[in-house]
Design an enzyme around this catalytic site. Sequence first.
Site, PDB file in Angstrom:
ATOM      1  N   HIS A  49       0.814  -1.215   0.000  1.00 50.40           N
ATOM      2  CA  HIS A  49       0.000   0.000   0.000  1.00 50.40           C
ATOM      3  C   HIS A  49       0.847   1.263   0.000  1.00 50.40           C
ATOM      4  O   HIS A  49       0.393   2.307  -0.499  1.00 50.40           O
ATOM      5  CB  HIS A  49      -0.957  -0.011   1.194  1.00 50.40           C
ATOM      6  CG  HIS A  49      -2.129  -0.915   0.988  1.00 50.40           C
ATOM      7  ND1 HIS A  49      -3.370  -0.673   1.551  1.00 50.40           N
ATOM      8  CD2 HIS A  49      -2.259  -2.064   0.277  1.00 50.40           C
ATOM      9  CE1 HIS A  49      -4.202  -1.633   1.192  1.00 50.40           C
ATOM     10  NE2 HIS A  49      -3.546  -2.491   0.428  1.00 50.40           N
ATOM     11  N   HIS A 173      -2.013 -12.237  -2.543  1.00 45.69           N
ATOM     12  CA  HIS A 173      -3.137 -11.656  -1.818  1.00 45.69           C
ATOM     13  C   HIS A 173      -3.854 -12.645  -0.918  1.00 45.69           C
ATOM     14  O   HIS A 173      -4.554 -12.244  -0.005  1.00 45.69           O
ATOM     15  CB  HIS A 173      -4.122 -11.019  -2.798  1.00 45.69           C
ATOM     16  CG  HIS A 173      -3.696  -9.659  -3.225  1.00 45.69           C
ATOM     17  ND1 HIS A 173      -4.393  -8.905  -4.128  1.00 45.69           N
ATOM     18  CD2 HIS A 173      -2.632  -8.915  -2.852  1.00 45.69           C
ATOM     19  CE1 HIS A 173      -3.775  -7.743  -4.302  1.00 45.69           C
ATOM     20  NE2 HIS A 173      -2.715  -7.735  -3.542  1.00 45.69           N
TER      21      HIS A 173
END
Length: 294
Positions: A49, A173
């Site tokens: 992120h 993920h």
Amino acid sequence: MAANGRVSGTGTPEVDKEYIAAVEGAKKEVETLLEQTRCVPLFLRLAYHDAMTYDSTTKTGGANGSIRVQRELDHAGNESLASALELLEPVKAQYQILTYADLFQLSGIIAVRVAGGPFINFTPGRRDSRVAPPQGRLPSFDLGSPNAVTQLKKVFERLGLSTQQFVVLLGAHYIGRWGRETTTDPELFDKHYRDLSKRFSNAYFKDLLKGNIQQDRPLLEDAEIKGYVEQYAADQGRYLKDYAAAHEALTKLGTELPVTLYGSSAVASSSIGSLATSYTTQEVSAIKLLLFCS
């Protein structure tokens, strides 16, 4: 010494022997943290992120440590990452010379290794920023809306990453984003994904093709994406190799880093700059082995 270590006039840290020693020390501390807390998904998500705010058109955002700024931390998608910052703050305090940007990306790389993933090249020298990017730059994985996959691919184009890199990064993920509630088979999740000690594999792609990851099924409606998913589901070796390259590219988004330092035969390239003037080829090779061969 500045708050984030010795820096040049451009704000870039001086990557010399002292800095490399701090990288070595921080690596050991982060490994210990991961062994004690098993927070692999948290550190991986923090690294992702921080880097994925990059805009290749405006040359803003990227792996610059700005996710520690409260304004960015409050952005949608960054929920729970304050916990990652709290865990890493003592490491930063112990090795003040390290930039936050380097520490966050190093921690993500170590998290992949702890989870049984591939060795990923790490090149230090990221500068820190306190400028939060505009909200909305992080990829949205709400694939239920119209044209969601097309919009997701545009995000990776904005990042400067290819569709192939986008797909291979998705493979990580399952240890950082989706959970029991997003699968059609909760028992499968408990069996394969709950224990994160050695779970980095191509299982995500296999499960996606089997229909076990309901939330991500729309990805297969895109022929290009489906082609890569099928390739990685069939060949774990290729997946791990391509993942390492894509993750390395991710860690360099928004930076002006030199050629690969660790894990490469080109470690002593003159383009490395200040570090090349401080170490011999043999010394840099020894550092590479110390950092990433366990």
